[in-house]
Design an enzyme around this catalytic site. Structure first.
Site, PDB file in Angstrom:
ATOM      1  N   GLU A 148      81.988  23.366 -40.846  1.00 30.83           N
ATOM      2  CA  GLU A 148      81.041  22.980 -41.900  1.00 30.83           C
ATOM      3  C   GLU A 148      79.615  22.823 -41.376  1.00 30.83           C
ATOM      4  OE1 GLU A 148      84.040  21.659 -41.497  1.00 30.83           O
ATOM      5  OE2 GLU A 148      85.078  21.760 -43.435  1.00 30.83           O
ATOM      6  N   ASP A 207      83.958  22.894 -35.057  1.00 30.22           N
ATOM      7  CA  ASP A 207      84.303  22.791 -36.481  1.00 30.22           C
ATOM      8  C   ASP A 207      83.466  23.835 -37.223  1.00 30.22           C
ATOM      9  OD1 ASP A 207      85.418  21.918 -38.850  1.00 30.22           O
ATOM     10  OD2 ASP A 207      84.854  19.821 -38.615  1.00 30.22           O
ATOM     11  N   HIS A 253      80.030  17.853 -38.838  1.00 30.38           N
ATOM     12  CA  HIS A 253      79.419  17.474 -40.116  1.00 30.38           C
ATOM     13  C   HIS A 253      79.487  15.970 -40.311  1.00 30.38           C
ATOM     14  CE1 HIS A 253      83.571  16.927 -41.319  1.00 30.38           C
ATOM     15  NE2 HIS A 253      83.808  18.089 -40.705  1.00 30.38           N
ATOM     16  N   HIS A 303      82.830  15.212 -44.998  1.00 31.20           N
ATOM     17  CA  HIS A 303      84.159  14.696 -45.321  1.00 31.20           C
ATOM     18  C   HIS A 303      84.742  14.103 -44.043  1.00 31.20           C
ATOM     19  CE1 HIS A 303      85.003  18.634 -43.577  1.00 31.20           C
ATOM     20  NE2 HIS A 303      86.174  18.147 -43.219  1.00 31.20           N
ATOM     21  N   GLU A 358      84.662  12.467 -38.546  1.00 30.35           N
ATOM     22  CA  GLU A 358      85.560  13.097 -37.564  1.00 30.35           C
ATOM     23  C   GLU A 358      84.973  12.999 -36.144  1.00 30.35           C
ATOM     24  OE1 GLU A 358      85.983  16.991 -39.255  1.00 30.35           O
ATOM     25  OE2 GLU A 358      86.910  16.171 -41.050  1.00 30.35           O
TER      26      GLU A 358
HETATM   27 ZN   LIG Z   1      85.652  18.862 -40.162  1.00 28.14          ZN
END
Ligand SMILES: [Zn+2]
Length: 291
Positions: A33, A31, A125, A137, A155
């Site tokens: 972030e 990912d 994240h 998020h 996630e």
């Molecule tokens: Zn993500």
């Protein structure tokens, strides 16, 4: 004599030992972030994206190289941010294969199955609404909270339950400190690296990207060496997915999924027979919602 017989033993058993060393298939989900040096949405998808994009690629390559040094026989990399087309295939370590593009039913863990021996998350994240989670998020800002079997997850949690379903351990993760702490609680025994400390949602104190890459490489090697001591997580079935959305109209949209239950104005719940269905339903809720 002793020396030559030892040499003979090495010649006899050395190559056989290496060949007998079973395959080590590594799954890597990347990912953006949680990459060192990144702290704003302009970097993960706005005006500074082209500047920040190579930082993600470099952390992925650091993890791939370390995995091969640690004995990996195969590494599959899944691009898991935004469009899922951030990692340029021509610049990725050529020993790895790449899963790229959207949509894919298993999103951040597309292609993961029981043939893998270890899972690694890079650039991850914290979950939505977590204090000091840099760009924290859960899929999109329409999802305020996501719970699996009553437990708040980000996630990493929905992706992690797929690894658990296939009985593959998540052995190494990197991202911001809030995430690293969440991950340690969710994946007991995981090697978790914090590459930056959140100061707020869009501010961080970060390691230099090259230092982060060195630490990622070292962490991946350590984690793969002790992977047999890291148990896969177990997700009880049926899997209860509960999502709190930002507005009632997004919960209304989620109700289009057959079998979805309404908990309250903004919260929906789904009882899935296993983690695979739970993952796809959580993706559907996200896809039906509007930011
Ligand atoms: Zn993500």
């Amino acid at each position: 004599m002793l020396r030559s017989s030892l040499l003979g033993a090495i010649l006899l058993f050395g190559p056989t030992g290496a060949a007998a060393q079973s395959k080590l298939k590594v799954y890597l989900s990347v990912d953006m972030e949680g990459i060192a040096g990144i702290a704003t949405a302009a970097q993960t998808g706005g005006s500074d994206y082209e500047w920040a994009r190579p930082l993600m690629l470099a952390e992925a390559n650091a993890a791939i190289a370390a995995a091969f040094e640690a004995g990996a026989t195969e590494v599959v990399v899944n691009d898991a941010h935004g469009s899922h087309t951030n990692l340029r295939a021509d610049q990725l370590d050529r020993r790895a294969t790449l899963v790229t593009g959207q949509p894919k039913p298993y999103g951040m863990v597309e292609g993961l199955d029981g043939s893998f021996d270890a899972v690694i998350f890079i650039g991850y994240h914290g979950h939505a609404n977590q204090v000091d989670a840099v760009l924290g998020h859960t899929y999109s800002h329409a999802l305020r909270h996501a719970r699996i079997n009553g437990r708040e997850v980000g996630e990493y949690g929905t992706a992690g339950m797929i690894a658990g379903h296939y009985r593959v351990p998540v052995v190494f993760v990197s991202g911001d400190r809030a995430f690293a702490e969440e991950a340690k609680r969710f994946f007991p025994g995981v090697e978790a690296l914090a590459v930056k400390d959140g100061i707020g949602f869009t501010a961080a104190k970060t390691l230099h990207p090259s230092v982060a890459r060195e630490k990622i490489a070292a962490g991946v090697k350590t984690a793969l060496a002790r992977r047999s001591q890291i148990a896969p997580i177990t997700i009880a079935t049926p899997v209860i997915v509960e999502v709190e959305l930002d507005i009632a109209s997004n919960a209304d949209a989620a109700m289009f999924v057959p079998g979805m239950e309404r908990v309250d104005g903004v919260t929906v719940r789904y009882r899935a027979p296993d983690a695979l269905v739970a993952y796809r339903v959580s993706r559907l809720i996200r896809m039906l919602s509007r930011d």
